[in-house]
Design a protein around this motif. Sequence first.
Motif, mmCIF file in Angstrom:
data_model
loop_
_atom_site.group_PDB
_atom_site.id
_atom_site.type_symbol
_atom_site.label_atom_id
_atom_site.label_comp_id
_atom_site.label_asym_id
_atom_site.label_seq_id
_atom_site.Cartn_x
_atom_site.Cartn_y
_atom_site.Cartn_z
ATOM 1 N N ILE A 54 11.252 9.600 9.744
ATOM 2 C CA ILE A 54 11.518 11.038 9.703
ATOM 3 C C ILE A 54 10.214 11.776 9.938
ATOM 4 C CG2 ILE A 54 12.292 12.981 8.281
ATOM 5 C CD1 ILE A 54 13.952 10.952 6.655
ATOM 6 N N ALA A 55 10.237 12.796 10.773
ATOM 7 C CA ALA A 55 9.084 13.662 10.982
ATOM 8 C C ALA A 55 9.534 15.112 10.874
ATOM 9 C CB ALA A 55 8.432 13.404 12.344
ATOM 10 N N GLY A 56 8.588 15.984 10.585
ATOM 11 C CA GLY A 56 8.868 17.409 10.449
ATOM 12 C C GLY A 56 8.741 17.900 9.031
ATOM 13 N N VAL A 57 9.053 17.036 8.068
ATOM 14 C CA VAL A 57 8.884 17.362 6.650
ATOM 15 C C VAL A 57 8.287 16.155 5.951
ATOM 16 C CG1 VAL A 57 10.842 18.968 6.585
ATOM 17 C CG2 VAL A 57 11.216 16.565 6.030
ATOM 18 N N LYS A 58 7.632 16.399 4.835
ATOM 19 C CA LYS A 58 7.153 15.292 4.016
ATOM 20 C C LYS A 58 8.350 14.604 3.380
ATOM 21 C CE LYS A 58 2.568 17.091 2.792
ATOM 22 N NZ LYS A 58 1.826 15.986 3.437
ATOM 23 N N THR A 59 8.279 13.281 3.239
ATOM 24 C CA THR A 59 9.357 12.533 2.603
ATOM 25 C C THR A 59 8.780 11.530 1.612
ATOM 26 O OG1 THR A 59 9.474 10.619 4.102
ATOM 27 C CG2 THR A 59 10.608 12.644 4.802
ATOM 28 N N ASN A 60 9.661 10.899 0.862
ATOM 29 C CA ASN A 60 9.254 9.886 -0.112
ATOM 30 C C ASN A 60 9.449 8.470 0.410
ATOM 31 O OD1 ASN A 60 12.075 9.895 -0.116
ATOM 32 N ND2 ASN A 60 12.231 9.496 -2.311
ATOM 33 N N LEU A 61 9.600 8.285 1.727
ATOM 34 C CA LEU A 61 9.892 6.952 2.269
ATOM 35 C C LEU A 61 8.785 5.946 1.942
ATOM 36 C CD1 LEU A 61 11.428 7.911 5.733
ATOM 37 C CD2 LEU A 61 12.595 6.687 3.879
ATOM 38 N N SER A 62 7.530 6.316 2.137
ATOM 39 C CA SER A 62 6.438 5.393 1.831
ATOM 40 C C SER A 62 6.366 5.111 0.339
ATOM 41 C CB SER A 62 5.101 5.946 2.322
ATOM 42 O OG SER A 62 5.093 6.059 3.731
ATOM 43 N N PHE A 63 6.634 6.128 -0.475
ATOM 44 C CA PHE A 63 6.629 5.940 -1.921
ATOM 45 C C PHE A 63 7.719 4.970 -2.345
ATOM 46 C CE2 PHE A 63 8.113 7.223 -6.173
ATOM 47 C CZ PHE A 63 6.952 6.994 -6.893
ATOM 48 N N LEU A 64 8.896 5.078 -1.747
ATOM 49 C CA LEU A 64 9.982 4.146 -2.063
ATOM 50 C C LEU A 64 9.577 2.711 -1.737
ATOM 51 C CD1 LEU A 64 13.024 6.210 -0.733
ATOM 52 C CD2 LEU A 64 12.483 5.726 -3.132
ATOM 53 N N THR A 65 8.893 2.538 -0.629
ATOM 54 C CA THR A 65 8.416 1.198 -0.273
ATOM 55 C C THR A 65 7.455 0.678 -1.334
ATOM 56 O OG1 THR A 65 8.682 1.598 2.098
ATOM 57 C CG2 THR A 65 7.128 -0.119 1.453
ATOM 58 N N ARG A 66 6.530 1.524 -1.783
ATOM 59 C CA ARG A 66 5.586 1.094 -2.806
ATOM 60 C C ARG A 66 6.306 0.736 -4.106
ATOM 61 N NH1 ARG A 66 2.655 5.524 -0.667
ATOM 62 N NH2 ARG A 66 2.911 6.806 -2.548
ATOM 63 N N LEU A 67 7.354 1.502 -4.440
ATOM 64 C CA LEU A 67 8.130 1.193 -5.635
ATOM 65 C C LEU A 67 8.755 -0.200 -5.557
ATOM 66 C CD1 LEU A 67 10.139 4.430 -6.574
ATOM 67 C CD2 LEU A 67 8.667 3.114 -8.090
ATOM 68 N N LEU A 68 9.419 -0.469 -4.437
ATOM 69 C CA LEU A 68 10.121 -1.740 -4.298
ATOM 70 C C LEU A 68 9.169 -2.920 -4.178
ATOM 71 C CD1 LEU A 68 12.664 0.095 -2.332
ATOM 72 C CD2 LEU A 68 13.505 -1.883 -3.558
ATOM 73 N N GLU A 69 7.937 -2.661 -3.753
ATOM 74 C CA GLU A 69 6.952 -3.738 -3.624
ATOM 75 C C GLU A 69 6.203 -4.017 -4.922
ATOM 76 O OE1 GLU A 69 4.579 -2.383 -0.343
ATOM 77 O OE2 GLU A 69 5.727 -3.570 1.124
ATOM 78 N N GLN A 70 6.450 -3.213 -5.949
ATOM 79 C CA GLN A 70 5.780 -3.449 -7.225
ATOM 80 C C GLN A 70 6.252 -4.771 -7.841
ATOM 81 O OE1 GLN A 70 3.322 -1.813 -9.163
ATOM 82 N NE2 GLN A 70 3.026 -1.008 -7.106
ATOM 83 N N PRO A 71 5.331 -5.630 -8.245
ATOM 84 C CA PRO A 71 5.735 -6.905 -8.870
ATOM 85 C C PRO A 71 6.650 -6.699 -10.076
ATOM 86 C CG PRO A 71 3.400 -6.954 -8.318
ATOM 87 C CD PRO A 71 3.867 -5.548 -8.070
ATOM 88 N N ALA A 72 6.409 -5.642 -10.845
ATOM 89 C CA ALA A 72 7.246 -5.387 -12.015
ATOM 90 C C ALA A 72 8.682 -5.075 -11.614
ATOM 91 C CB ALA A 72 6.666 -4.232 -12.836
ATOM 92 N N PHE A 73 8.881 -4.422 -10.465
ATOM 93 C CA PHE A 73 10.246 -4.160 -10.006
ATOM 94 C C PHE A 73 10.914 -5.464 -9.584
ATOM 95 C CE2 PHE A 73 13.534 -3.098 -6.933
ATOM 96 C CZ PHE A 73 14.238 -2.121 -7.618
ATOM 97 N N ALA A 74 10.178 -6.313 -8.889
ATOM 98 C CA ALA A 74 10.745 -7.608 -8.488
ATOM 99 C C ALA A 74 11.184 -8.418 -9.699
ATOM 100 C CB ALA A 74 9.719 -8.383 -7.668
ATOM 101 N N LYS A 75 10.454 -8.289 -10.797
ATOM 102 C CA LYS A 75 10.787 -9.021 -12.030
ATOM 103 C C LYS A 75 11.832 -8.270 -12.862
ATOM 104 C CE LYS A 75 6.092 -10.903 -12.360
ATOM 105 N NZ LYS A 75 4.824 -10.858 -13.150
ATOM 106 N N ALA A 76 12.265 -7.110 -12.393
ATOM 107 C CA ALA A 76 13.248 -6.274 -13.099
ATOM 108 C C ALA A 76 12.736 -5.864 -14.471
ATOM 109 C CB ALA A 76 14.598 -6.983 -13.207
ATOM 110 N N GLU A 77 11.443 -5.570 -14.562
ATOM 111 C CA GLU A 77 10.872 -5.030 -15.803
ATOM 112 C C GLU A 77 11.043 -3.518 -15.755
ATOM 113 O OE1 GLU A 77 6.894 -6.494 -15.692
ATOM 114 O OE2 GLU A 77 7.473 -8.561 -16.183
#
Length: 659
Positions: free
Chosen positions: A413-436
Amino acid sequence: MFRKILIANRGEIACRVIQTAHQMGIRCVAVYSEADANARHVQLADEAYLLGPAPSKDSYLRADKILAIAKQSGAQAIHPGYGFLSENEEFAKACAEVGVVFIGPPVDAIAAMGSKSAAKAIMTDAGVPLVPGYHGDNQDPAFLQQQADAIGYPLLLKAAYGGGGKGMKVVWQSSEFSEQLQSAKREAQNGFGNDKILMERYLTKPRHVEIQVFADGHGNAVYLAERDCSIQRRHQKVIEEAPAPHFSPAQRQAMGEAAVKAAQAIAYQGAGTVEFLFDEDGSFYFMEMNTRLQVEHPVTEMITGQDLVKWQLLVAAGLPLPLSQDEITIDGHAIEVRVYAEDPDHDFLPATGKLTYLRQPEQSRHVRVDTGVVQNDEVSPFYDPMIAKLIVWDENRDRAISRMLRALDDYRIAGVKTNLSFLTRLLEQPAFAKAELDTHFIERHKEALFAPHQQETHQAALLAALYLQLQQGDKQPGLDPWQQVSGWRLNEAATVQFALKSGEETHLVSLTTDQSPMLAHYDGEQTEVSARLNGDELQANLAGHRLKVRISQSNEQLSVFFKQQRYDFVYQTERQSRLDDDQAGHGLTAPMNGTVVAVMVEAGAQVSAGQTLLVMEAMKMEYAIKAPAAGTVSQLYYSAGDLVKDGAELVAFDADQAE
């Protein structure tokens, strides 16, 4: 079954309802505001009617107009979606009075759950455990302060008639209670027309687990598993998944049966969600019941194989539930993320603007996109900034996470700021993978989530320059070298220079174009490069490193989608002169488009660092503008009720000089 229904909503939920209704052979009537005249839900519907101006109070909250349109169009029923009028008992009652079916629960059920305090009283009678708190009618601020001190801190303030995080504040100590109470009451009044507040002890590490329930008019009631919605920002959900990780069948049954009992206690019909706080020791506490379809309903659909909107329509038409409890099965794991127009690195401030470029992941049995927008649509300040819901399914949670990360990489998406990169960082967190998981996950991992991520702006600028060169390098046949713009020079190497501005920094990239591969000079380096352009896909070879990136261009604005990041540039056709330092004033500016809802000081006031000067609202959320240091407010440029644009100077402020 109904022949025609009206959808009293907008955006992705209106599109979602239309999709199922059309599959069932039902014609759909849309309503729209002036801001939504060309919206996707208007295009999908069989017919559409204008409600009024953009503000919700003048359009989507005009129950009288919506009912008149339903009668005029011949709609037999109204689907309210979620938000707006979906949990409004007066609207449901008015539907019955004019002979239009409200696709939702009975009026009494909405009334019973519409007040969080009344709902908690019902749950107490039903034997469902509650978090300690105060849910009474006495709203005197001094009395509430006494109650808060007795309950203890941290404390959660919640709008009694609200939802979605609006009118919700965490109070960490007694001294800040009064200011937070005022803010919560303002948000509650603006968002729901009622400023009643209830209070609960704030659990420090709970999970947010909710149960999808369904009931019909024949005495049947079931639960369709659970969803974990613990990943939140500003008390609004960001990631939802089903089933809940590390949740045993016994826990599912106990919570599911409690939810069904709650629904039966109020003679519920239709889709509902009973929300619980699930503590570390396995205990759970009732939070609230939402008497509507939830934003996150797709994850339940993905693991059960059921269409919940279809279930709603069947129940509203007087038919029994399609399945009994023992016929409901769970298959695999589903994850949903909410794609927002917002800036995660600046306290998730909502963003507005045109979606100049929009590419969604390809949909399949594994990937689903629920959206109400198309390319070139505007994200306005009048409504929620959610662009879409991205949902994935796979055989287990680990594979679903991998599937989601790939889908996020394909969402551009271009034209506005979005949270797409932030969502990627969230899902890549080891704690999320471990469901903590817990509701403070983002705050708990903020150092990793908001750490300065590796920027490759120089390389992105090189890719942008290659894109521009290929765009401009299509020579028109018949032109001699003097008329071409390919960088040709007499007795010199053909060189083209591009100035690409990113923020306050300008990147200069020179390409020697009369040799193959080309020679690129950028960031003090010299690199052999070659590239090929296919639509918006650039295939580049940078000194042996082959890669594919997508690039969008809107006038002089370019966006390079590279390694899960978006790099924005302004293509400058001439060298930029030095920045005009005189533009940098000494005032405080608006962080987004919005409305001033309260001015807390007067011109000439002496203030301390961190003191609230005024309060803005955008998308029904409040933002306090605070003094950056001790000093003097020399001038106020806006009053309560004024609309302001992003970047507008709000306050002239003179900081005290250090001794």
